[in-house]
Enzyme design. Structure first.
Site, short mmCIF file in Angstrom:
data_model
loop_
_atom_site.label_atom_id
_atom_site.label_comp_id
_atom_site.label_asym_id
_atom_site.label_seq_id
_atom_site.Cartn_x
_atom_site.Cartn_y
_atom_site.Cartn_z
N TRP A 98 58.77 -72.63 -31.20
CA TRP A 98 57.77 -71.76 -31.82
C TRP A 98 58.25 -71.27 -33.17
O TRP A 98 57.47 -71.21 -34.14
CB TRP A 98 57.42 -70.60 -30.89
CG TRP A 98 56.87 -71.08 -29.60
CD1 TRP A 98 57.38 -70.88 -28.35
CD2 TRP A 98 55.70 -71.91 -29.41
NE1 TRP A 98 56.62 -71.51 -27.41
CE2 TRP A 98 55.58 -72.15 -28.03
CE3 TRP A 98 54.75 -72.47 -30.27
CZ2 TRP A 98 54.56 -72.93 -27.49
CZ3 TRP A 98 53.73 -73.24 -29.74
CH2 TRP A 98 53.64 -73.45 -28.37
N ASP A 167 57.45 -62.59 -34.37
CA ASP A 167 56.58 -63.12 -33.32
C ASP A 167 57.12 -62.58 -32.00
O ASP A 167 58.17 -63.01 -31.53
CB ASP A 167 56.63 -64.66 -33.35
CG ASP A 167 55.89 -65.29 -32.17
OD1 ASP A 167 55.29 -64.56 -31.36
OD2 ASP A 167 55.93 -66.54 -32.07
N LYS A 191 50.92 -63.28 -22.19
CA LYS A 191 52.11 -63.05 -21.36
C LYS A 191 52.13 -61.60 -20.88
O LYS A 191 51.90 -61.34 -19.71
CB LYS A 191 53.40 -63.37 -22.13
CG LYS A 191 53.57 -64.88 -22.36
CD LYS A 191 53.46 -65.18 -23.78
CE LYS A 191 53.80 -66.56 -24.24
NZ LYS A 191 53.35 -67.71 -23.54
N1 PMP Z 1 55.10 -67.94 -29.93
C1 PMP Z 1 55.70 -67.84 -28.75
C2 PMP Z 1 56.98 -67.08 -28.62
C3 PMP Z 1 55.11 -68.45 -27.63
O1 PMP Z 1 55.71 -68.36 -26.43
C4 PMP Z 1 53.90 -69.16 -27.77
C5 PMP Z 1 53.17 -69.80 -26.60
N2 PMP Z 1 53.80 -69.93 -25.45
C6 PMP Z 1 53.33 -69.24 -29.04
C7 PMP Z 1 53.95 -68.60 -30.09
C8 PMP Z 1 52.03 -69.97 -29.26
O2 PMP Z 1 51.01 -69.21 -28.74
P1 PMP Z 1 49.49 -69.65 -28.76
O3 PMP Z 1 49.34 -70.73 -27.75
O4 PMP Z 1 48.77 -68.40 -28.41
O5 PMP Z 1 49.17 -70.12 -30.14
#
Ligand code: PMP
Length: 361
Positions: A98, A167, A191
């Site tokens: 991520w 994030d 989450k």
């Molecule tokens: N950042 C983190 C730390 C994540 O765990 C995730 C998804 N598991 C994301 C970003 C991406 O999230 P989204 O699917 O809502 O775009």
């Protein structure tokens, strides 16, 4: 009884799920479904306002910060952040998929400086000493507080000579955060906050640089601030579930209590992983996440992986298969996971160990 250890979307308190279901049928005794009411009605505005107020109270958000509920997933913030904050260069900490994707998006807007990376070590730890390496000419420093896939976490607010952006998708509201250190915090909801479909964004108003270029309306934080999270039709259902969950969190004792519970749950599982002959932890001890506890079968027992998944499934333990890029197992323990859930998993690990060592499986 089922214990859902999914990494996201993840379990929510049962009462939150039930109250959401009820609001889908009849919102506040109005005879209308929450899905049908005007988003600009006083009833929905009250939902949005209470959700904002609760985030402010729970995370102690100072008055010069705005709280937004936007859509597009956390990945949308990977773009909004550089669109709004990046002018020349931005510093990023590369601690997982991520974090890397966030860097990749930013690289289209200016120079991206990788302050430190654990990519070569399969992201099994958070690099040490990165704070000293943040360049003071960067427009901001971005990091992922919890790396959902690898089970590593930076469970404190780092020092930074430049505006801090994080994030916090997978550990928001699981601990107190010193918000005043940040220019912007964002998190996908699925989450610790709600179902998928809404992002929480906390942004300091005066951290946004003057608008000196065209930013598409939906990507412009200023436009969202001006419209009070109603630039487009907001995702009413995930926002309502967020409100119910925030109320639950408040009643439980807030983020200090969530932090205590997270520590308690994680120590049960990490202790068991350390003791049990069949398993070993994925993340280095100094970087271990309290949210996503990743472990694999010791090489000697690698062939037993599917057997263990079948074994726990019979005990109502669901979704502990690790992310495909790591393998093994991942027990995600967000706010709603009760201690009994991790105790059930601990017991299953012990019982499975006994069976394997006795040669019976
Ligand atoms: N950042 C983190 C730390 C994540 O765990 C995730 C998804 N598991 C994301 C970003 C991406 O999230 P989204 O699917 O809502 O775009």
């Amino acid at each position: 009884m089922k214990y859902n250890f999914n990494a996201g979307p993840s379990m929510l308190p049962r009462e939150v799920v039930e109250a959401t279901a009820q609001a889908c049928l009849d919102f506040n005794g109005s005879g209308l479904s929450l899905m049908e009411i005007p988003h600009r009605s006083p009833e929905f505005r009250a939902v949005l306002q209470e959700a904002r107020d609760l985030v402010r109270t729970l995370l102690d958000v100072p008055q010069d910060y705005e709280i937004l509920f936007l859509s597009g997933g956390a990945r949308m913030e990977f773009c909004r952040v550089p669109y709004n904050f990046l002018r020349r260069s931005a510093a990023y900490l590369d601690t997982g998929t991520w974090a890397f994707q966030a860097m990749h998006e930013a690289s289209h807007f200016g120079q991206v400086i990788t302050v430190a990376s654990s990519r070569q070590e399969h992201y099994t730890h958070i690099p040490k000493g990165f704070e000293q390496r943040i360049p003071d000419q960067a427009d901001y420093f971005h990091f992922t507080s919890n790396n959902t896939i690898y089970g590593t976490e930076l469970r404190y607010d780092p020092e930074s000579p430049v505006p801090l952006i994080s994030d916090m998708s997978s550990d928001i509201l699981s601990r107190p955060v010193e918000v005043s250190r940040y220019a912007c915090i964002y998190a996908g909801a699925q989450k610790n906050l709600s179902m998928a479909g809404v992002n929480l964004v906390i942004v300091r108003r005066d951290a946004l640089p003057p608008a000196d270029r065209y930013i598409p309306m939906m990507l412009d934080y200023r436009e969202h601030l001006a419209a009070g999270s109603m630039l487009n039709t907001p995702p009413v259902l995930p926002i309502y579930t967020a409100l119910l969950n925030l109320r639950w969190l408040y009643r439980q004792g807030g983020v200090e209590e969530m932090d205590r519970r997270a520590r308690e749950r994680a120590s049960v599982l990490y202790d068991e992983i350390g003791r049990n002959r069949l398993f070993r932890a994925v993340a280095r001890e100094d970087s271990r996440s309290l949210m996503n506890i990743c472990f694999v079968m010791d090489d000697e027992f690698a062939a037993r992986e599917q057997d263990f998944l079948d074994f726990v499934e019979q005990r109502g333990i669901r979704n502990i298969r690790g992310h495909r890029s790591v393998g093994g197992f991942r027990a995600s323990c967000y706010n709603a996971m009760p201690l009994e859930g991790v105790m059930a998993l601990q017991q299953a690990m012990r019982d499975f160990e006994k069976q394997v060592l006795a040669g019976r499986v």
